[in-house]
Scaffold this active site. Structure first.
Site, PDB file in Angstrom:
ATOM      1  N   PRO A  29     -14.750 -15.247   4.522  1.00 20.63           N
ATOM      2  CA  PRO A  29     -13.975 -15.802   3.409  1.00 20.63           C
ATOM      3  C   PRO A  29     -13.914 -14.792   2.263  1.00 20.63           C
ATOM      4  O   PRO A  29     -14.926 -14.199   1.894  1.00 20.63           O
ATOM      5  CB  PRO A  29     -14.789 -17.027   2.997  1.00 20.63           C
ATOM      6  CG  PRO A  29     -15.564 -17.397   4.226  1.00 20.63           C
ATOM      7  CD  PRO A  29     -15.868 -16.113   4.913  1.00 20.63           C
ATOM      8  N   TYR A 180     -22.811 -20.509  -6.956  1.00 18.42           N
ATOM      9  CA  TYR A 180     -22.136 -21.800  -6.861  1.00 18.42           C
ATOM     10  C   TYR A 180     -23.153 -22.923  -6.605  1.00 18.42           C
ATOM     11  O   TYR A 180     -24.322 -22.669  -6.342  1.00 18.42           O
ATOM     12  CB  TYR A 180     -21.039 -21.738  -5.797  1.00 18.42           C
ATOM     13  CG  TYR A 180     -19.954 -20.730  -6.155  1.00 18.42           C
ATOM     14  CD1 TYR A 180     -19.375 -20.732  -7.421  1.00 18.42           C
ATOM     15  CD2 TYR A 180     -19.528 -19.777  -5.247  1.00 18.42           C
ATOM     16  CE1 TYR A 180     -18.384 -19.809  -7.771  1.00 18.42           C
ATOM     17  CE2 TYR A 180     -18.536 -18.849  -5.584  1.00 18.42           C
ATOM     18  CZ  TYR A 180     -17.967 -18.873  -6.844  1.00 18.42           C
ATOM     19  OH  TYR A 180     -17.002 -17.953  -7.184  1.00 18.42           O
ATOM     20  N   ASP A 270     -22.382  -7.775  -4.427  1.00 20.24           N
ATOM     21  CA  ASP A 270     -21.845  -8.231  -3.150  1.00 20.24           C
ATOM     22  C   ASP A 270     -20.640  -7.399  -2.749  1.00 20.24           C
ATOM     23  O   ASP A 270     -20.435  -7.093  -1.581  1.00 20.24           O
ATOM     24  CB  ASP A 270     -21.435  -9.703  -3.275  1.00 20.24           C
ATOM     25  CG  ASP A 270     -21.122 -10.289  -1.925  1.00 20.24           C
ATOM     26  OD1 ASP A 270     -22.003 -10.250  -1.051  1.00 20.24           O
ATOM     27  OD2 ASP A 270     -19.986 -10.769  -1.728  1.00 20.24           O
ATOM     28  N   ARG A 302     -18.534  -3.371   3.692  1.00 15.67           N
ATOM     29  CA  ARG A 302     -17.352  -2.487   3.639  1.00 15.67           C
ATOM     30  C   ARG A 302     -17.344  -1.556   4.848  1.00 15.67           C
ATOM     31  O   ARG A 302     -17.169  -0.357   4.735  1.00 15.67           O
ATOM     32  CB  ARG A 302     -17.317  -1.718   2.311  1.00 15.67           C
ATOM     33  CG  ARG A 302     -15.907  -1.389   1.843  1.00 15.67           C
ATOM     34  CD  ARG A 302     -15.875  -0.884   0.414  1.00 15.67           C
ATOM     35  NE  ARG A 302     -16.950   0.037   0.125  1.00 15.67           N
ATOM     36  CZ  ARG A 302     -16.974   1.308   0.515  1.00 15.67           C
ATOM     37  NH1 ARG A 302     -15.965   1.808   1.202  1.00 15.67           N
ATOM     38  NH2 ARG A 302     -17.994   2.079   0.215  1.00 15.67           N
ATOM     39  N   CYS A 348     -10.523   1.394   3.773  1.00 10.35           N
ATOM     40  CA  CYS A 348     -10.691   0.920   2.399  1.00 10.35           C
ATOM     41  C   CYS A 348     -11.349   2.034   1.582  1.00 10.35           C
ATOM     42  O   CYS A 348     -12.270   2.699   2.054  1.00 10.35           O
ATOM     43  CB  CYS A 348     -11.588  -0.307   2.445  1.00 10.35           C
ATOM     44  SG  CYS A 348     -12.237  -0.796   0.855  1.00 10.35           S
ATOM     45  N   CYS A 351     -12.135   0.748  -4.098  1.00 10.48           N
ATOM     46  CA  CYS A 351     -11.754   0.811  -5.522  1.00 10.48           C
ATOM     47  C   CYS A 351     -11.792  -0.556  -6.197  1.00 10.48           C
ATOM     48  O   CYS A 351     -11.814  -0.661  -7.418  1.00 10.48           O
ATOM     49  CB  CYS A 351     -10.353   1.389  -5.656  1.00 10.48           C
ATOM     50  SG  CYS A 351      -9.096   0.389  -4.807  1.00 10.48           S
ATOM     51  N   CYS A 354      -8.259  -4.857  -5.275  1.00  9.33           N
ATOM     52  CA  CYS A 354      -8.008  -6.178  -4.667  1.00  9.33           C
ATOM     53  C   CYS A 354      -8.693  -7.274  -5.482  1.00  9.33           C
ATOM     54  O   CYS A 354      -8.134  -8.355  -5.701  1.00  9.33           O
ATOM     55  CB  CYS A 354      -8.486  -6.189  -3.215  1.00  9.33           C
ATOM     56  SG  CYS A 354     -10.137  -5.504  -2.988  1.00  9.33           S
ATOM     57  N   ASP A 421       5.703  19.931  -3.060  1.00  7.96           N
ATOM     58  CA  ASP A 421       4.847  19.816  -4.241  1.00  7.96           C
ATOM     59  C   ASP A 421       4.626  21.209  -4.835  1.00  7.96           C
ATOM     60  O   ASP A 421       4.480  22.195  -4.104  1.00  7.96           O
ATOM     61  CB  ASP A 421       3.498  19.183  -3.897  1.00  7.96           C
ATOM     62  CG  ASP A 421       2.802  18.651  -5.144  1.00  7.96           C
ATOM     63  OD1 ASP A 421       2.685  17.411  -5.255  1.00  7.96           O
ATOM     64  OD2 ASP A 421       2.407  19.462  -6.022  1.00  7.96           O
ATOM     65  N   ASP A 650       4.040   7.073 -10.712  1.00  4.85           N
ATOM     66  CA  ASP A 650       3.704   7.356 -12.103  1.00  4.85           C
ATOM     67  C   ASP A 650       4.875   7.983 -12.856  1.00  4.85           C
ATOM     68  O   ASP A 650       4.940   7.888 -14.082  1.00  4.85           O
ATOM     69  CB  ASP A 650       2.491   8.291 -12.174  1.00  4.85           C
ATOM     70  CG  ASP A 650       1.206   7.593 -11.742  1.00  4.85           C
ATOM     71  OD1 ASP A 650       1.104   6.380 -11.949  1.00  4.85           O
ATOM     72  OD2 ASP A 650       0.323   8.275 -11.195  1.00  4.85           O
TER      73      ASP A 650
HETATM   74  P1  ADP Z   1       1.842   9.581  -8.275  1.00  4.69           P
HETATM   75  O1  ADP Z   1       0.571   8.898  -8.632  1.00  4.69           O
HETATM   76  O2  ADP Z   1       3.055   8.870  -8.791  1.00  4.69           O
HETATM   77  O3  ADP Z   1       1.958   9.886  -6.826  1.00  4.69           O
HETATM   78  P2  ADP Z   1       0.769  12.192  -9.032  1.00  4.69           P
HETATM   79  O4  ADP Z   1       0.569  12.608 -10.439  1.00  4.69           O
HETATM   80  O5  ADP Z   1      -0.436  11.841  -8.240  1.00  4.69           O
HETATM   81  O6  ADP Z   1       1.834  11.004  -9.053  1.00  4.69           O
HETATM   82  O7  ADP Z   1       1.510  13.324  -8.235  1.00  4.69           O
HETATM   83  C1  ADP Z   1       2.603  13.989  -8.761  1.00  4.69           C
HETATM   84  C2  ADP Z   1       2.749  15.321  -8.016  1.00  4.69           C
HETATM   85  O8  ADP Z   1       4.030  15.870  -8.326  1.00  4.69           O
HETATM   86  C3  ADP Z   1       1.740  16.383  -8.408  1.00  4.69           C
HETATM   87  O9  ADP Z   1       1.059  16.841  -7.257  1.00  4.69           O
HETATM   88  C4  ADP Z   1       2.574  17.536  -9.006  1.00  4.69           C
HETATM   89  O10 ADP Z   1       2.079  18.802  -8.606  1.00  4.69           O
HETATM   90  C5  ADP Z   1       3.914  17.286  -8.387  1.00  4.69           C
HETATM   91  N1  ADP Z   1       5.055  17.782  -9.188  1.00  4.69           N
HETATM   92  C6  ADP Z   1       5.348  17.513 -10.469  1.00  4.69           C
HETATM   93  N2  ADP Z   1       6.502  18.103 -10.831  1.00  4.69           N
HETATM   94  C7  ADP Z   1       6.944  18.775  -9.730  1.00  4.69           C
HETATM   95  C8  ADP Z   1       8.087  19.560  -9.452  1.00  4.69           C
HETATM   96  N3  ADP Z   1       9.018  19.758 -10.360  1.00  4.69           N
HETATM   97  N4  ADP Z   1       8.204  20.087  -8.207  1.00  4.69           N
HETATM   98  C9  ADP Z   1       7.276  19.852  -7.243  1.00  4.69           C
HETATM   99  N5  ADP Z   1       6.184  19.105  -7.468  1.00  4.69           N
HETATM  100  C10 ADP Z   1       6.019  18.563  -8.677  1.00  4.69           C
HETATM  101 FE1  SF4 Z   2     -10.305  -1.467  -0.399  1.00  3.54          FE
HETATM  102 FE2  SF4 Z   2      -9.654  -3.394  -2.102  1.00  3.54          FE
HETATM  103 FE3  SF4 Z   2      -9.275  -0.827  -2.770  1.00  3.54          FE
HETATM  104 FE4  SF4 Z   2      -7.755  -2.025  -0.881  1.00  3.54          FE
HETATM  105  S1  SF4 Z   2      -7.853  -2.515  -3.054  1.00  3.54           S
HETATM  106  S2  SF4 Z   2      -8.664  -0.002  -0.794  1.00  3.54           S
HETATM  107  S3  SF4 Z   2      -9.249  -3.377   0.071  1.00  3.54           S
HETATM  108  S4  SF4 Z   2     -11.235  -1.880  -2.371  1.00  3.54           S
END
Ligand code: ADP
Ligand code: SF4
Length: 695
Positions: A29, A180, A270, A302, A348, A351, A354, A421, A650
């Protein structure tokens, strides 16, 4: 591929009283945030795990009476017969895949504040439970249960069990854990009764025994009866006749339930974040149980490694491998082991995002598994992807969590993907964050995705490739996905409690500066109003490097949001262990490169700290310059054959990794669909609902 015969023992059936689990994979659960108001969402969430090979799937806490009302936290209920239908869809779904369905009947006792039902909470001795903890704070204190209340509790449990049987459950729980009500009777500090339910261990166990007995009477030979019990605190208490009170309790109940489900006492232990507890961390507390009973024992830890699971069985620690988080992160974990694909397990990362969903009162989210909670609403299956009708050429810029997940999903759907990248390693923010103390297992976000991308015939990967608008427009693709992440700013936090006003001083750094190797001169202060893990971890990192460092925040605690992920107490412990002083409720009033002046958020009083480096961990802003440069040239798209430019992760809105993965997944699944599914769940409405309070 055939299963590795070494793992055969994991696939042996296990008898649980009158029912038989088809294998040893047992989804214990766990909270899902899915109440009776979301019956189809809940059924699909659990069904996916049954389909993925979990031999048993269970509900989360299921209240037996309105006096166990945890609102606004989500919980299930079996308060009357009209609640049965919403559970029956889940048991039918589990049975379709040959799994057993379990229900964790639950009464919260003093923990619940009964905010909706407005009934006085009930408790063994009228004491509030941990009343300075935000989650348990209430002005309404619990009342003492008399004999009639105890008789009523037995009735509610029996009625709940009868309804569970009607709903099609195979395993019915008595829940004596995590503070509980039945657990409250077990703990001598909390149970101060002088009648036959208090005092000696025999007396304190009486209520649990009675609840098991009435449950057995209610379900007869149709269901297994499980006892879920927390043993951490009892194990610390020396017993009169045995090593500890935990030993005495288990010995007294040894023959009674059909299954022992054993665990720790509070969420932070836990369900500890991976940075504070390794896989299998419960073992030292629960390992004795199997020595005292012939009944099967399930426990968690885990577990994501089949070898660790096997070792638990081989060494006689557990009979069934309990999974909560591992089953969320990979509902198909058992099936992958069964098919010799254990290297495909989506592990998992520990983090606890969840768990934050439960604290937020919403359906579960998972960093690793974007489909968790979306199985019914959006029709997302963790392992099945609709092939694209017309494969397109997609350039994904940015190989962090959002870009990696987006590229993975696009590739699985048959699109032609290029992932580029600027950096020389994949992972984006993970490159720095996985180096922070205890966060190595967050690297599993990359480890799970990269091998698929490296082996897919329809994916091209380019590192060390900064993409500008000219490169992207000249690439000749149908779609551009901008996954370029975010940047930490030097914004401060105003006395109005708003981020703003950047502090530009050569000795002011951000986590991005630390990531790129800028040296930090001590003494240093980390000022954190991001409130998640990074601020506290940067302070720990500097302390580990031998730098004299303090931590200050406008919040009431260090890494204040980690209250949501069960980490908060241990964040404070970790900072204290590393000698990092914590100052709360502060804003920055001035910094001259030698001294930091802080001002108390409420009283305005000032504090001066020696400080040669100020690390600001506050506001992140989307790094969407590529997106802006491209959209400014939208009139060139048609000539370039480009149909869309989209920001994800991001670069769209800075968030946790879970948000970025979900964002990348959503684009990959849905960008080419005319009308992606987005369904709205509704409760089953019956009008025979009780008109008097169940007695
Ligand atoms: P998200 O969490 O959204 O995945 P991150 O910050 O973890 O974003 O990853 C963004 C990635 O984008 C980084 O590895 C960075 O090096 C790459 N990046 C940023 N601008 C450029 C660009 N103009 N060309 C190629 N890579 C880029
Ligand atoms: Fe693991 Fe929960 Fe993180 Fe998913 S959110 S990876 S189940 S700890």
């Amino acid at each position: 591929m055939p299963r590795n015969p070494r793992f055969d023992p994991l696939f042996e059936p296990v008898r649980i009283g009158p029912v038989t689990a088809p294998n040893r994979f047992y989804q214990v659960p766990h909270a899902s945030g899915m109440t009776n108001a979301l019956p189809r969402t809940r059924a699909a969430f659990r069904e996916t795990k049954a389909e993925g090979g979990w031999g048993v799937v269970c509900t989360g806490a299921c209240s037996v009476h309105p006096s166990a009302d945890d609102s606004p936290l989500p919980f299930a209920s079996l308060w009357d017969d009209d609640d049965i239908r919403s559970h029956a869809v889940m048991t039918e779904a589990a049975h379709r895949h040959g799994a057993l369905a379990g229900v964790e009947l639950w009464h919260g006792g003093a923990i619940v504040a009964n905010r909706t039902s407005r009934l006085a909470p009930i408790s063994p001795s009228g004491l509030p439970w941990m009343p300075t903890h935000l989650g348990f704070m209430s002005n309404l204190k619990p009342r003492v249960m008399d004999r009639d209340d105890i008789a009523a509790l037995r009735r509610w449990q029996a009625e709940g069990a009868r309804r569970a049987l009607s709903a099609g459950f195979d395993i019915v729980y008595v829940y004596a854990g995590m503070g509980y009500l039945p657990y409250e009777f077990l703990l001598p500090d909390y149970n101060r009764r002088t009648d036959e339910y208090g005092g000696s261990v025999e007396n304190r166990v009486r209520l649990v025994r009675e609840l098991i007995e009435v449950t057995k009477d209610a379900v007869g030979d149709k269901c297994g009866v499980a006892l879920r019990i927390s043993l951490e605190e009892l194990r610390k208490r020396p017993g009169t006749h045995a090593e500890s009170e935990a030993h005495e309790v288990i010995a007294l109940l040894a023959d009674l339930p059909d299954l022992f489900d054993v665990k720790m006492d509070s969420s932070p232990t836990d369900c500890s974040a991976s940075r504070f507890a390794p896989e299998g961390s419960h073992e030292p507390v629960i390992e004795f149980v199997k020595k005292l009973t012939d009944k099967p024992v399930v426990g968690v830890g885990r577990f994501t490694s089949p070898d660790a699971m096997l070792s638990q069985i081989r060494r006689g620690v557990l009979d069934l491998i309990g999974g909560a988080r591992p089953s969320i992160a990979d509902p198909f974990l058992p099936r992958k082991i069964d098919e010799g694909r254990e290297d495909e397990i989506r592990e998992c990362i520990g983090c606890n995002i969840c768990i934050s969903s439960w604290h937020d009162g919403v359906p579960v989210r998972c960093t690793q598994n974007a489909t968790a909670g979306e199985e019914w609403r959006r029709g997302w299956h963790p392992e099945r992807f609709d092939r694209a009708e017309k494969p397109e050429r997609v350039l994904v810029v940015g190989g962090g969590p959002s870009g990696l997940e987006c590229a993975r999903v696009l590739a699985l759907r048959g699109h032609e993907v290029t992932l580029a990248d600027a950096a020389t390693e994949w992972g984006g923010r993970l490159r720095f964050e996985t180096k922070l103390p205890g966060l190595a297992s967050w690297g599993r976000v990359l480890d799970y995705r990269l091998p698929t991308l490296k082996t897919a015939a329809n994916v091209e990967l380019y590192l060390d490739s900064r993409i500008g608008a000219d490169d992207a427009l000249g690439f000749g693709c149908d779609r551009i996905v901008v996954a370029t992440g975010s940047r930490w700013t030097r914004a401060l936090y105003s006395p109005l409690e708003l981020p703003g006003g950047e502090l530009n001083h050569p000795r002011v750094l951000t986590p991005d500066d630390l990531a790129s190797g800028t040296a930090v001169e001590g003494p240093a202060v980390v000022f954190d109003f991001d409130n998640y893990v990074i601020g506290g971890l940067v302070a720990e990192l500097l302390a580990l490097r031998g730098i004299d460092v303090a931590y200050a925040t406008p919040a009431g605690h260090a890494s204040a949001w980690t209250l949501m992920t069960n980490e908060l107490p241990r964040v404070h412990q970790a900072l204290a262990r590393r000698g990092v002083g914590v100052t709360t409720l502060q804003t920055v009033a001035g910094f001259d490169g030698e001294t930091l002046t802080l001002r108390h958020l409420f009283t305005d009083s000032g504090t001066r700290l020696p400080c040669r480096t100020l690390v600001l961990v506050g506001l992140r802003r989307a790094d969407d310059s590529l997106y802006q440069a491209l959209t400014a040239r939208s009139e060139e798209f048609a000539d370039a054959g480009l149909r869309s430019v989209t920001r994800i992760g991001d670069a769209l809105a800075p968030g946790a990794i879970a948000h970025a993965v979900h964002s990348g997944h959503a684009f990959g699944r849905e960008f080419d669909l005319e009308a992606p599914i987005y369904r709205r769940d509704r409760p089953f409405v019956d009008f025979g609902t009780f008109e008097t309070l169940p007695q």
